[in-house]
Design an enzyme around this catalytic site. Structure first.
Site, short mmCIF file in Angstrom:
data_model
loop_
_atom_site.label_atom_id
_atom_site.label_comp_id
_atom_site.label_asym_id
_atom_site.label_seq_id
_atom_site.Cartn_x
_atom_site.Cartn_y
_atom_site.Cartn_z
N HIS A 87 25.08 -7.41 -4.24
CA HIS A 87 25.70 -8.41 -5.10
C HIS A 87 24.87 -9.70 -5.08
O HIS A 87 24.55 -10.24 -6.13
CB HIS A 87 27.12 -8.71 -4.66
CG HIS A 87 27.79 -9.78 -5.46
ND1 HIS A 87 28.20 -9.58 -6.75
CD2 HIS A 87 28.10 -11.06 -5.17
CE1 HIS A 87 28.76 -10.70 -7.22
NE2 HIS A 87 28.70 -11.62 -6.28
N GLU A 166 23.87 -15.05 -9.24
CA GLU A 166 22.61 -14.73 -8.57
C GLU A 166 21.69 -15.94 -8.48
O GLU A 166 22.10 -16.96 -7.94
CB GLU A 166 21.96 -13.54 -9.26
CG GLU A 166 22.84 -12.30 -9.30
CD GLU A 166 23.53 -12.01 -7.99
OE1 GLU A 166 22.93 -12.15 -6.91
OE2 GLU A 166 24.71 -11.65 -8.03
N HIS A 170 23.38 -19.37 -7.31
CA HIS A 170 23.33 -19.56 -5.86
C HIS A 170 21.94 -19.80 -5.30
O HIS A 170 21.77 -20.61 -4.40
CB HIS A 170 23.95 -18.35 -5.15
CG HIS A 170 25.40 -18.14 -5.49
ND1 HIS A 170 26.36 -19.11 -5.33
CD2 HIS A 170 26.06 -17.06 -6.00
CE1 HIS A 170 27.53 -18.67 -5.71
NE2 HIS A 170 27.38 -17.42 -6.13
#
Length: 425
Positions: A87, A166, A170
């Site tokens: 993830h 992604e 982040h």
């Protein structure tokens, strides 16, 4: 090991951080990349410092903990059947309150991650990501680059799966990946390349599927497991316990590993946090998960999702017991409705003359007020089975007869269990 006094120190405002990847079995992981940080080996670990740290190129801040999440994606079925998928990696705040910064540097919202990796000698990383870091309908590049919302009704109660964050969301928030921390002659985007390489290498050391299988815990369409058994299996393999995430508290969907970080994301040591034994304060952080104590379903990917080019544009949907579906999504033995299928790559949507079809309150329905759901199809013994909400198993309270219509539930919890399959018309 992280202790409560250390957490309190972070709450007091000392810069800190953590890492989002699998825990380690007996010692932290130290990764050396072609891009190096030049950080000293004697820097304090995030959240474990006793005085403020000025050099944020070698000390992750303000992120307090870094959370790495792996997904168990079965509807649609994504990634290899004998593996979980990536993830991402996010830095949480030092208050350990499960909040985090997002979209920290719009100037670095790269939209060419695949090209960056390929051009900077990380083709192997790119190839691995294409297999294990996957998005719906092969939209892998979008998944890696930006925040992308998956079909919400496909993951009805999962905080872990509702938004996919992604690099943009982040990656740009890691202080140790600031361009000023990278050698001035490095190519543009090298910090993003380092980010993806570190995430991939951590993931490779933590094969959740294998860890569970070594304890006899394997995907099953009928068997369920306890939270304790699954957590203990992961702890036995790694030395540290992560947080398990479940949809509706019983459908295993994700696992989160929490870390502190010593040095840089590029080549530092990721120090795992043992959740059940360090979380004793009222902040409920690190998050201990959302799964029930028992009855956890670990659904198989076996059979996998199929490429929907083999799906007809329309057809009827039949029950493995008797009859099939009417226009509104009800189970009946009357004349079956014609369903229309809009193909994507690994998923599809369904509609009838009543409207789009989806799941509401765990019930299948079709109509103007029903939210669209991305369904998937799996093959079994030559049949094409309909999969939704993570399973091919449906259930109703009783078998319909005559003009009676029964509600179709997206689980196997009611007295009559059956499988729905498609027949071209």
């Amino acid at each position: 090991m992280l202790t409560i006094p250390v957490v309190v120190a972070c709450l007091a405002g000392l810069a800190s951080a953590a890492l989002d990847q699998y825990p380690m079995a007996t010692k932290p992981h130290a990764f050396v990349d072609s891009i190096t940080s030049a950080c000293s080996s004697d820097v304090p670990a995030s959240c474990q410092n006793t005085t403020p740290v000025a050099d944020l190129c070698c000390f992750e801040a303000p992120g307090g903990m870094i959370v790495q999440t792996q997904l168990r994606e079965v509807s649609p079925s994504l990634g290899p059947s004998n593996s979980w998928t990536i993830h991402g990696l996010r830095p949480d705040r030092p208050a350990c309150d499960r909040t985090f910064s997002e979209n920290c540097d719009p100037s670095r919202d790269y939209t060419d991650i695949g090209d960056l990796l390929q051009d900077q000698g990380a083709a192997d990383t790119l190839s691995f990501m294409d297999k294990y870091w996957v998005g719906f309908n092969d939209e892998n590049e979008d998944f890696w680059e930006v925040s992308r919302r998956s079909p919400q009704s496909a993951f009805p109660d999962s905080c872990a799966l509702s938004d996919w964050h992604e690099w943009k969301t982040h990656g740009t928030c890691f202080s140790t990946l600031n361009p000023s921390c990278i050698a001035s002659d490095s190519p543009k985007g090298s910090e993003a390349v380092a980010f993806f390489q570190s995430v991939v290498r951590l993931f490779k050391t933590l094969p959740t599927y294998d860890f569970l299988a070594s304890a006899g815990i394997t995907p099953s369409a009928s068997k369920t497991y306890t939270h304790a058994a699954m957590t203990e299996a992961l702890k036995a393999a790694t030395g540290y316990a992560p947080a398990l995430k479940c949809e509706s508290h019983v459908k295993l969907s994700a696992v989160e590993y929490y870390f502190n970080l010593k040095g840089s994301v590029i080549d530092g040591e990721f120090i795992p946090i043992d959740l059940p034994y360090t979380v004793t304060i009222s902040l409920d952080a690190p998050d201990q998960g959302s799964c029930a104590s028992s009855g956890i379903k670990y659904s198989p990917k076996a059979g996998g999702s199929i490429t929907t080019t083999s799906l007809p544009s329309k057809g009827t949907i039949h029950s493995s017991m008797t009859g099939g579906l009417l226009f509104g999504g009800k189970w009946s033995t009357q004349a079956l409705a014609t369903y229309h299928f809009s193909r994507m790559i690994h998923t599809f949507t369904m509609s009838t003359s009543k409207g789009e079809c989806g799941i509401s309150d765990e019930q299948l329905a079709c109509g103007d007020s029903v939210g669209t759901l991305a369904f998937s199809a799996v093959t079994s013994s030559g049949s094409m089975l309909i999969s939704f909400s993570g399973t091919t198993e449906s259930s109703s309270d009783k078998i319909p007869s005559g003009s009676a219509q029964e509600t179709v539930f997206a689980d196997g919890d009611h007295s009559m269990q059956y499988i729905l399959s498609n027949f071209a018309s």
